[in-house]
Scaffold this motif. Sequence first.
Motif, short mmCIF file in Angstrom:
data_model
loop_
_atom_site.label_atom_id
_atom_site.label_comp_id
_atom_site.label_asym_id
_atom_site.label_seq_id
_atom_site.Cartn_x
_atom_site.Cartn_y
_atom_site.Cartn_z
N LEU A 29 0.81 -1.22 0.00
CA LEU A 29 0.00 0.00 0.00
C LEU A 29 0.84 1.27 0.00
O LEU A 29 0.34 2.35 -0.34
CB LEU A 29 -0.95 0.00 1.21
N ASP A 30 2.12 1.16 0.38
CA ASP A 30 2.97 2.34 0.39
C ASP A 30 3.40 2.74 -1.01
O ASP A 30 4.02 3.79 -1.21
CB ASP A 30 4.19 2.12 1.27
N ARG A 31 3.04 1.92 -2.01
CA ARG A 31 3.36 2.24 -3.40
C ARG A 31 2.19 2.98 -4.06
O ARG A 31 1.04 2.82 -3.66
CB ARG A 31 3.64 0.95 -4.19
N PRO A 32 2.48 3.73 -5.13
CA PRO A 32 1.40 4.43 -5.86
C PRO A 32 0.69 3.47 -6.82
O PRO A 32 0.87 3.53 -8.04
CB PRO A 32 2.14 5.53 -6.60
N LEU A 33 -0.11 2.56 -6.28
CA LEU A 33 -0.77 1.53 -7.08
C LEU A 33 -1.88 2.11 -7.94
O LEU A 33 -2.59 3.04 -7.55
CB LEU A 33 -1.34 0.45 -6.16
N THR A 34 -2.07 1.49 -9.12
CA THR A 34 -3.15 1.87 -10.02
C THR A 34 -3.94 0.63 -10.41
O THR A 34 -3.52 -0.50 -10.14
CB THR A 34 -2.60 2.53 -11.31
N VAL A 35 -5.07 0.83 -11.06
CA VAL A 35 -5.86 -0.29 -11.55
C VAL A 35 -5.06 -1.10 -12.56
O VAL A 35 -5.12 -2.34 -12.58
CB VAL A 35 -7.19 0.20 -12.17
N ASP A 36 -4.27 -0.43 -13.40
CA ASP A 36 -3.44 -1.14 -14.37
C ASP A 36 -2.41 -2.03 -13.67
O ASP A 36 -2.13 -3.14 -14.13
CB ASP A 36 -2.73 -0.14 -15.29
N ASP A 37 -1.85 -1.54 -12.55
CA ASP A 37 -0.90 -2.35 -11.79
C ASP A 37 -1.56 -3.64 -11.30
O ASP A 37 -0.98 -4.73 -11.40
CB ASP A 37 -0.35 -1.57 -10.59
N LEU A 38 -2.76 -3.51 -10.74
CA LEU A 38 -3.47 -4.68 -10.24
C LEU A 38 -3.86 -5.61 -11.38
O LEU A 38 -3.79 -6.84 -11.23
CB LEU A 38 -4.71 -4.24 -9.46
N ALA A 39 -4.27 -5.05 -12.49
CA ALA A 39 -4.68 -5.88 -13.63
C ALA A 39 -3.50 -6.69 -14.15
O ALA A 39 -3.63 -7.89 -14.45
CB ALA A 39 -5.26 -5.00 -14.73
N ARG A 40 -2.33 -6.06 -14.27
CA ARG A 40 -1.15 -6.80 -14.72
C ARG A 40 -0.80 -7.91 -13.74
O ARG A 40 -0.45 -9.02 -14.14
CB ARG A 40 0.03 -5.84 -14.89
N ARG A 41 -0.89 -7.61 -12.45
CA ARG A 41 -0.57 -8.62 -11.43
C ARG A 41 -1.53 -9.79 -11.51
O ARG A 41 -1.15 -10.95 -11.27
CB ARG A 41 -0.65 -7.96 -10.05
N ALA A 42 -2.79 -9.51 -11.83
CA ALA A 42 -3.81 -10.55 -11.90
C ALA A 42 -3.90 -11.20 -13.27
O ALA A 42 -4.69 -12.13 -13.46
CB ALA A 42 -5.17 -9.97 -11.51
N MET B 32 -5.15 -9.91 -15.98
CA MET B 32 -6.47 -9.61 -16.50
C MET B 32 -6.43 -8.26 -17.19
O MET B 32 -5.52 -7.46 -16.97
CB MET B 32 -7.52 -9.53 -15.37
N SER B 33 -7.42 -8.01 -18.01
CA SER B 33 -7.57 -6.67 -18.55
C SER B 33 -8.10 -5.75 -17.45
O SER B 33 -8.76 -6.22 -16.50
CB SER B 33 -8.55 -6.66 -19.72
N PRO B 34 -7.82 -4.45 -17.50
CA PRO B 34 -8.35 -3.53 -16.49
C PRO B 34 -9.87 -3.60 -16.38
O PRO B 34 -10.41 -3.53 -15.27
CB PRO B 34 -7.88 -2.16 -16.98
N ARG B 35 -10.56 -3.77 -17.51
CA ARG B 35 -12.02 -3.85 -17.47
C ARG B 35 -12.48 -5.09 -16.71
O ARG B 35 -13.40 -5.03 -15.91
CB ARG B 35 -12.58 -3.84 -18.89
N THR B 36 -11.82 -6.25 -17.00
CA THR B 36 -12.20 -7.48 -16.31
C THR B 36 -11.93 -7.37 -14.81
O THR B 36 -12.74 -7.78 -13.98
CB THR B 36 -11.43 -8.68 -16.89
N LEU B 37 -10.76 -6.81 -14.47
CA LEU B 37 -10.43 -6.64 -13.05
C LEU B 37 -11.45 -5.75 -12.36
O LEU B 37 -11.90 -6.05 -11.24
CB LEU B 37 -9.04 -6.04 -12.91
N TYR B 38 -11.81 -4.65 -13.02
CA TYR B 38 -12.80 -3.73 -12.45
C TYR B 38 -14.10 -4.47 -12.14
O TYR B 38 -14.65 -4.35 -11.04
CB TYR B 38 -13.06 -2.60 -13.44
N ARG B 39 -14.56 -5.26 -13.11
CA ARG B 39 -15.82 -5.98 -12.94
C ARG B 39 -15.72 -7.02 -11.82
O ARG B 39 -16.63 -7.16 -11.01
CB ARG B 39 -16.20 -6.64 -14.27
N ARG B 40 -14.59 -7.74 -11.76
CA ARG B 40 -14.42 -8.79 -10.77
C ARG B 40 -14.33 -8.21 -9.35
O ARG B 40 -14.92 -8.74 -8.41
CB ARG B 40 -13.16 -9.60 -11.09
N ILE B 41 -13.59 -7.12 -9.19
CA ILE B 41 -13.46 -6.51 -7.86
C ILE B 41 -14.79 -5.93 -7.41
O ILE B 41 -15.19 -6.07 -6.25
CB ILE B 41 -12.35 -5.43 -7.86
N GLN B 42 -15.50 -5.29 -8.33
CA GLN B 42 -16.80 -4.73 -7.95
C GLN B 42 -17.77 -5.82 -7.54
O GLN B 42 -18.52 -5.67 -6.56
CB GLN B 42 -17.37 -3.91 -9.10
#
Length: 341
Positions: free
Chosen positions: A246-259, A261-271
């Motif tokens: 959390l001390d890093r400047p994380l973005t949705v793209d960062d999480l999507a790459r880690r997972a 997934m595409s950013p859109r898919t990650l957005y839908r799955r997290i929601q």
Amino acid sequence: MSAGTVAVVVTEEIGLPTWELYELSIPLTVFGKPQPDLSEHWYDMRLCSVDAAEAPGAADSGGPGGVGGGVGISLRTPYGLDGLVGADTVVVTSVPDPCVEEGEPLPPGLADALRRAHEAGSRMVSLCTGAFALAEAGLLDGRRATAHWMHTAQLAARYPEVTVDDSVLYVDDGDVLTSAGLTAGLDLCLHLVRRDLGAHVANQLARRMVVPAHRPGGQAQFVDLSVPATDDEGLGPVLAWARAHLDRPLTVDDLARRAAMSPRTLYRRIQAATGTTPLQWLLNQRLVRAQGLLESTDLPVERIGELSGLGTANNLRHHFLKQVGVSPGDYRRAFFSRRAA
């Protein structure tokens, strides 16, 4: 001379742990004990059970008006619900859990008695889930109200005509007042004394009870901001990784790459899994981290902002005031544990 009659409703038989004796004790303590050196006018109390003539446990409590439970606690209530009509103030403490959790009906006659009392001019007050009784009686329609933060979503869903505010300790809407859970009932009862008898009397009474006369902020500071449980195993590792960084400047793209997934898919799955957006989830996690550091360390606010990923101290204060309802300093004063530190 009386400052008014306060009728307190006992909605179910007393049997711990199914009944909150604590909430009943709040209005009894605030309104039930005269304070002649503070005010020559004090309150007259009425304790009213759902059915004083045939109250649960009446047979083993010594007569009409008894409310008893299975742990050796017995309460005599000389008034039934008819005692609400004509009272200056009616206080409803928590209703039975099944009425909140499963939507079971309120005790017979309660909603009608509350309506009749209000029509006769009573000021209506609820503590914690007592708001469900006022809402069922239609007394919160078109009004702003609150309840314990764990039940405000249920209150809003079941009674859409009510504007539910889960960020405050209590709501004063003139002749109808509602409080959040447990100790917030004390905040509201002291507020009523302040309205009726003045700030000096309320402040002195609070001092005798060894409580603050007015607490800063609202119940948002007590709400659990952590992520809801999820059955989405695919998200578990990436969310755990995000919480660890959390001390890093994380973005949705960062999480999507880690997972992967595409950013859109990650957005839908997290929601779908958490009920919120990825950015709001990240903000909540950063606030949870900041809360933990404020509670358990004496680190300066600037350092806590960095470790939680909220950046500057000003940014931390901004989000704390907006999401939690108090400043980081007020939160630390309320929750800091020297043992943990």
